[in-house]
Design a protein around this motif. Structure first.
Motif, PDB file in Angstrom:
ATOM      1  N   ILE A 102     -36.273 -96.815  25.927  1.00 12.28           N
ATOM      2  CA  ILE A 102     -37.328 -98.804  25.289  1.00 12.28           C
ATOM      3  C   ILE A 102     -38.153 -99.083  27.011  1.00 12.28           C
ATOM      4  CG2 ILE A 102     -37.545-100.897  24.404  1.00 12.28           C
ATOM      5  CD1 ILE A 102     -35.693-100.192  22.735  1.00 12.28           C
ATOM      6  N   PHE A 103     -36.815 -99.010  27.821  1.00  5.33           N
ATOM      7  CA  PHE A 103     -37.326-100.032  28.931  1.00  5.33           C
ATOM      8  C   PHE A 103     -38.427 -98.917  29.893  1.00  5.33           C
ATOM      9  CE2 PHE A 103     -36.991 -99.614  33.405  1.00  5.33           C
ATOM     10  CZ  PHE A 103     -37.342-100.268  34.058  1.00  5.33           C
ATOM     11  N   ARG A 104     -38.603 -97.090  29.505  1.00  9.59           N
ATOM     12  CA  ARG A 104     -40.050 -96.476  29.776  1.00  9.59           C
ATOM     13  C   ARG A 104     -41.134 -96.656  29.174  1.00  9.59           C
ATOM     14  NH1 ARG A 104     -39.720 -90.539  27.599  1.00  9.59           N
ATOM     15  NH2 ARG A 104     -40.075 -92.462  25.822  1.00  9.59           N
ATOM     16  N   ASN A 105     -40.887 -96.882  27.395  1.00 17.69           N
ATOM     17  CA  ASN A 105     -42.366 -97.303  27.245  1.00 17.69           C
ATOM     18  C   ASN A 105     -42.472 -98.901  27.531  1.00 17.69           C
ATOM     19  OD1 ASN A 105     -41.178 -95.044  25.941  1.00 17.69           O
ATOM     20  ND2 ASN A 105     -42.439 -96.141  23.898  1.00 17.69           N
ATOM     21  N   CYS A 106     -41.926 -99.197  28.343  1.00 15.46           N
ATOM     22  CA  CYS A 106     -42.695-100.830  28.259  1.00 15.46           C
ATOM     23  C   CYS A 106     -43.340-101.147  29.951  1.00 15.46           C
ATOM     24  CB  CYS A 106     -40.755-101.926  28.641  1.00 15.46           C
ATOM     25  SG  CYS A 106     -40.473-102.683  27.114  1.00 15.46           S
ATOM     26  N   ALA A 139     -43.260-102.195  39.726  1.00 13.26           N
ATOM     27  CA  ALA A 139     -41.960-101.830  40.336  1.00 13.26           C
ATOM     28  C   ALA A 139     -40.492-101.743  39.116  1.00 13.26           C
ATOM     29  CB  ALA A 139     -40.998-103.709  40.471  1.00 13.26           C
ATOM     30  N   PRO A 140     -40.717-102.290  38.215  1.00 15.43           N
ATOM     31  CA  PRO A 140     -40.214-101.951  37.155  1.00 15.43           C
ATOM     32  C   PRO A 140     -40.219-100.226  37.214  1.00 15.43           C
ATOM     33  CG  PRO A 140     -41.241-103.560  35.581  1.00 15.43           C
ATOM     34  CD  PRO A 140     -42.175-102.910  37.348  1.00 15.43           C
ATOM     35  N   PHE A 141     -41.803 -99.169  36.713  1.00 16.07           N
ATOM     36  CA  PHE A 141     -41.903 -97.384  37.232  1.00 16.07           C
ATOM     37  C   PHE A 141     -41.257 -97.415  38.399  1.00 16.07           C
ATOM     38  CE2 PHE A 141     -43.807 -94.753  38.671  1.00 16.07           C
ATOM     39  CZ  PHE A 141     -43.890 -93.721  38.201  1.00 16.07           C
ATOM     40  N   PHE A 142     -41.093 -98.245  39.519  1.00 20.50           N
ATOM     41  CA  PHE A 142     -40.256 -97.402  40.120  1.00 20.50           C
ATOM     42  C   PHE A 142     -39.208 -97.679  40.118  1.00 20.50           C
ATOM     43  CE2 PHE A 142     -38.432 -98.634  44.678  1.00 20.50           C
ATOM     44  CZ  PHE A 142     -39.145 -97.643  45.575  1.00 20.50           C
ATOM     45  N   ALA A 143     -38.092 -98.708  40.032  1.00 21.57           N
ATOM     46  CA  ALA A 143     -36.935 -99.355  39.356  1.00 21.57           C
ATOM     47  C   ALA A 143     -36.570 -97.647  38.704  1.00 21.57           C
ATOM     48  CB  ALA A 143     -36.387-100.433  38.832  1.00 21.57           C
ATOM     49  N   GLY A 144     -37.299 -97.482  37.380  1.00 13.76           N
ATOM     50  CA  GLY A 144     -36.919 -96.347  36.683  1.00 13.76           C
ATOM     51  C   GLY A 144     -37.205 -95.113  37.007  1.00 13.76           C
ATOM     52  N   VAL A 145     -37.920 -94.292  38.303  1.00 14.86           N
ATOM     53  CA  VAL A 145     -38.048 -93.767  39.120  1.00 14.86           C
ATOM     54  C   VAL A 145     -36.537 -93.445  39.685  1.00 14.86           C
ATOM     55  CG1 VAL A 145     -38.934 -92.156  40.550  1.00 14.86           C
ATOM     56  CG2 VAL A 145     -40.329 -93.229  39.026  1.00 14.86           C
ATOM     57  N   ILE A 146     -36.408 -94.797  40.455  1.00 18.33           N
ATOM     58  CA  ILE A 146     -34.994 -94.850  40.940  1.00 18.33           C
ATOM     59  C   ILE A 146     -33.611 -94.351  40.053  1.00 18.33           C
ATOM     60  CG2 ILE A 146     -33.506 -95.929  42.609  1.00 18.33           C
ATOM     61  CD1 ILE A 146     -36.092 -95.257  43.792  1.00 18.33           C
ATOM     62  N   ALA A 201     -42.396-100.150  16.597  1.00 16.41           N
ATOM     63  CA  ALA A 201     -42.479-100.974  17.338  1.00 16.41           C
ATOM     64  C   ALA A 201     -42.913-101.053  18.673  1.00 16.41           C
ATOM     65  CB  ALA A 201     -41.161-101.971  17.219  1.00 16.41           C
ATOM     66  N   LEU A 202     -43.063 -99.778  19.356  1.00 16.23           N
ATOM     67  CA  LEU A 202     -43.398 -99.978  20.774  1.00 16.23           C
ATOM     68  C   LEU A 202     -44.934 -99.027  20.879  1.00 16.23           C
ATOM     69  CD1 LEU A 202     -40.196 -98.279  21.931  1.00 16.23           C
ATOM     70  CD2 LEU A 202     -41.236-100.548  22.557  1.00 16.23           C
ATOM     71  N   GLY A 203     -45.191 -98.174  20.000  1.00 17.08           N
ATOM     72  CA  GLY A 203     -46.296 -97.506  19.975  1.00 17.08           C
ATOM     73  C   GLY A 203     -47.462 -98.356  19.537  1.00 17.08           C
ATOM     74  N   ILE A 204     -47.283 -99.215  18.653  1.00 23.94           N
ATOM     75  CA  ILE A 204     -49.233-100.222  18.267  1.00 23.94           C
ATOM     76  C   ILE A 204     -49.053-101.224  19.425  1.00 23.94           C
ATOM     77  CG2 ILE A 204     -49.466-102.023  16.441  1.00 23.94           C
ATOM     78  CD1 ILE A 204     -47.929-100.400  14.527  1.00 23.94           C
ATOM     79  N   PRO A 263     -29.888 -87.600  28.218  1.00 25.13           N
ATOM     80  CA  PRO A 263     -30.523 -88.198  27.177  1.00 25.13           C
ATOM     81  C   PRO A 263     -30.639 -88.817  26.108  1.00 25.13           C
ATOM     82  CG  PRO A 263     -31.696 -85.764  28.310  1.00 25.13           C
ATOM     83  CD  PRO A 263     -30.712 -86.358  28.465  1.00 25.13           C
ATOM     84  N   LEU A 264     -29.353 -88.083  25.784  1.00 24.92           N
ATOM     85  CA  LEU A 264     -29.166 -89.279  24.427  1.00 24.92           C
ATOM     86  C   LEU A 264     -28.058 -90.241  24.580  1.00 24.92           C
ATOM     87  CD1 LEU A 264     -28.363 -86.021  21.809  1.00 24.92           C
ATOM     88  CD2 LEU A 264     -30.063 -87.404  21.794  1.00 24.92           C
ATOM     89  N   ASP A 265     -27.622 -90.400  25.737  1.00 24.80           N
ATOM     90  CA  ASP A 265     -26.964 -91.567  25.881  1.00 24.80           C
ATOM     91  C   ASP A 265     -27.216 -92.328  26.491  1.00 24.80           C
ATOM     92  OD1 ASP A 265     -24.486 -89.635  25.670  1.00 24.80           O
ATOM     93  OD2 ASP A 265     -24.312 -88.702  27.755  1.00 24.80           O
ATOM     94  N   LEU A 266     -28.878 -91.595  26.560  1.00 27.25           N
ATOM     95  CA  LEU A 266     -29.488 -93.084  26.942  1.00 27.25           C
ATOM     96  C   LEU A 266     -30.628 -94.203  26.340  1.00 27.25           C
ATOM     97  CD1 LEU A 266     -30.737 -91.118  30.221  1.00 27.25           C
ATOM     98  CD2 LEU A 266     -29.040 -92.617  30.579  1.00 27.25           C
ATOM     99  N   TYR A 267     -30.537 -93.160  25.045  1.00 27.44           N
ATOM    100  CA  TYR A 267     -31.188 -93.556  23.758  1.00 27.44           C
ATOM    101  C   TYR A 267     -30.265 -94.788  23.634  1.00 27.44           C
ATOM    102  CZ  TYR A 267     -34.002 -94.081  19.727  1.00 27.44           C
ATOM    103  OH  TYR A 267     -33.862 -94.289  18.310  1.00 27.44           O
ATOM    104  N   PRO A 268     -31.260 -96.066  22.784  1.00 28.74           N
ATOM    105  CA  PRO A 268     -32.459 -96.083  23.237  1.00 28.74           C
ATOM    106  C   PRO A 268     -32.675 -97.471  24.137  1.00 28.74           C
ATOM    107  CG  PRO A 268     -31.457 -97.685  21.001  1.00 28.74           C
ATOM    108  CD  PRO A 268     -30.325 -96.530  22.369  1.00 28.74           C
ATOM    109  N   SER A 269     -31.856 -97.812  24.363  1.00 30.41           N
ATOM    110  CA  SER A 269     -32.214 -98.907  25.497  1.00 30.41           C
ATOM    111  C   SER A 269     -32.843 -98.380  26.914  1.00 30.41           C
ATOM    112  CB  SER A 269     -31.354 -99.473  26.479  1.00 30.41           C
ATOM    113  OG  SER A 269     -29.902 -98.998  27.127  1.00 30.41           O
ATOM    114  N   VAL A 270     -32.607 -97.629  27.424  1.00 32.19           N
ATOM    115  CA  VAL A 270     -33.290 -96.887  28.610  1.00 32.19           C
ATOM    116  C   VAL A 270     -35.275 -95.969  28.141  1.00 32.19           C
ATOM    117  CG1 VAL A 270     -33.689 -95.164  30.762  1.00 32.19           C
ATOM    118  CG2 VAL A 270     -31.601 -95.939  30.020  1.00 32.19           C
TER     119      VAL A 270
END
Length: 322
Positions: free
Chosen positions: A272-276, A247-254, A22-25, A263-270
């Protein structure tokens, strides 16, 4: 390997197969579309032999940068589909595409800044004739931009990575280090927002002043008003596209810099945001040809006519006031 010693080391089969597709295609589709659009821009520029103009060189180089971003983004998308867990815990195989992706994004940002400055100099040329942007200047800017982009983007390949380190490891862009992401992101994203905003605001102010000057001389101001509206509309599109894309990438870095979760605690929401955020950056590469190239000839013709009109009308006004 994780960035925290108390995190689980079980790294097998984290991603859902359906979520990966769903994210890759969509990522693959957007990257392919961006490749096609930017190839059309490059071929068109070269076929029309329009590269003798300074701005055309910058436009063509922007297309090359976006093409490079799309290719490296396509590479990352393929790796994500075939081995999605490597994008969470990092691997040696993903270090090179991440570095090339960073290089191409930096080159795109430097091109956007250069185009904004060139447009400002082009409009103000009739006032400040002591400096004129030439083809040699544009070629020099292109070379410097790529040298700087490669120098900064390939630092992880030269050793600034956390591939074999648990501390300072990015949880979103492993095996990059958090301090490297901060070093690269903050100054360049700020430049991508501030410099184009400043240059296009200055262009609008210059056009408005000239319109008022011509109006005081009793001359028609329709051309200036039309150019002012078009520049304002284009600059708003440019700034909003950069804002939405980076701006989303910048927010992700912050978030990455302040995060203390595994990392397992952040899956999947964070993630998914990174791929977006990656898709939004590719959308910038897809939007640049539409905003810059498709309107370039019309806008360039108006700015060129304005320089001629300004010189002639100011001279006529000065004669009338003698």
């Amino acid at each position: 390997m994780t960035g925290y010693s108390n995190c689980s080391a079980n790294h097998t089969k984290i991603w859902s197969h359906y979520l990966v597709l769903a994210l890759g295609i969509p990522q693959l589709t957007i990257n392919i579309a961006s490749v096609i659009f930017n190839c059309i821009v490059i071929i068109t520029r070269m076929a029309t032999k329009d590269l003798h103009k300074p701005i055309s060189i910058l436009f063509c180089n922007l297309a090359f940068s976006d093409l490079f971003t799309s290719f490296s983004g396509f590479w990352i998308s393929v790796l994500f589909i075939t081995n999605p867990d490597s994008t969470i815990f990092g691997s040696k195989g993903i270090l090179a595409p991440y570095s090339l992706y960073t290089t191409s994004i930096l080159s795109t940002i430097y091109n956007l800044v250069s185009i904004g400055i060139e447009r400002y100099l082009a409009v103000s040329e009739s006032i400040r004739t002591r400096f004129r942007v030439t083809r040699k200047h544009s070629i020099a800017v292109v070379l410097i931009s790529w040298i700087l982009a490669f120098s900064l983007g390939c630092l992880p390949l030269m050793g600034w990575n956390c591939l074999h380190m648990g501390r300072n490891l990015s949880v979103l862009y492993s095996p990059f280090c958090v301090d490297y992401l901060i070093f690269i992101t903050i100054p360049n994203v700020v430049a991508a927002f501030i410099v184009p905003l400043f240059t296009y605001l200055r262009i609008i102010i210059i056009l408005r002043k000239r319109k008022l000057r011509m109006k005081a001389c009793g001359q028609a101001t329709g051309t200036y008003k039309s150019a002012e509206i078009q520049v304002a509309r284009t600059s708003i599109f440019i700034w909003l596209l950069a804002l939405v894309s980076y701006a989303p990438f910048f927010a992700g870095v912050i978030f990455d810099a302040t995060n203390h979760q595994c990392p397992l605690d952040l899956y999947p929401s964070v993630y998914i945001f990174r791929n977006c955020t990656a898709m939004m950056i590719t959308m910038n590469c897809l939007g640049n040809p539409l905003i810059y190239t498709l309107k370039a000839k019309e806008l360039g013709a108006k700015l060129k006519s304005l320089r001629c009109l300004s010189a002639n009308r100011v001279q006529a006004c000065a004669v009338a006031n003698i």
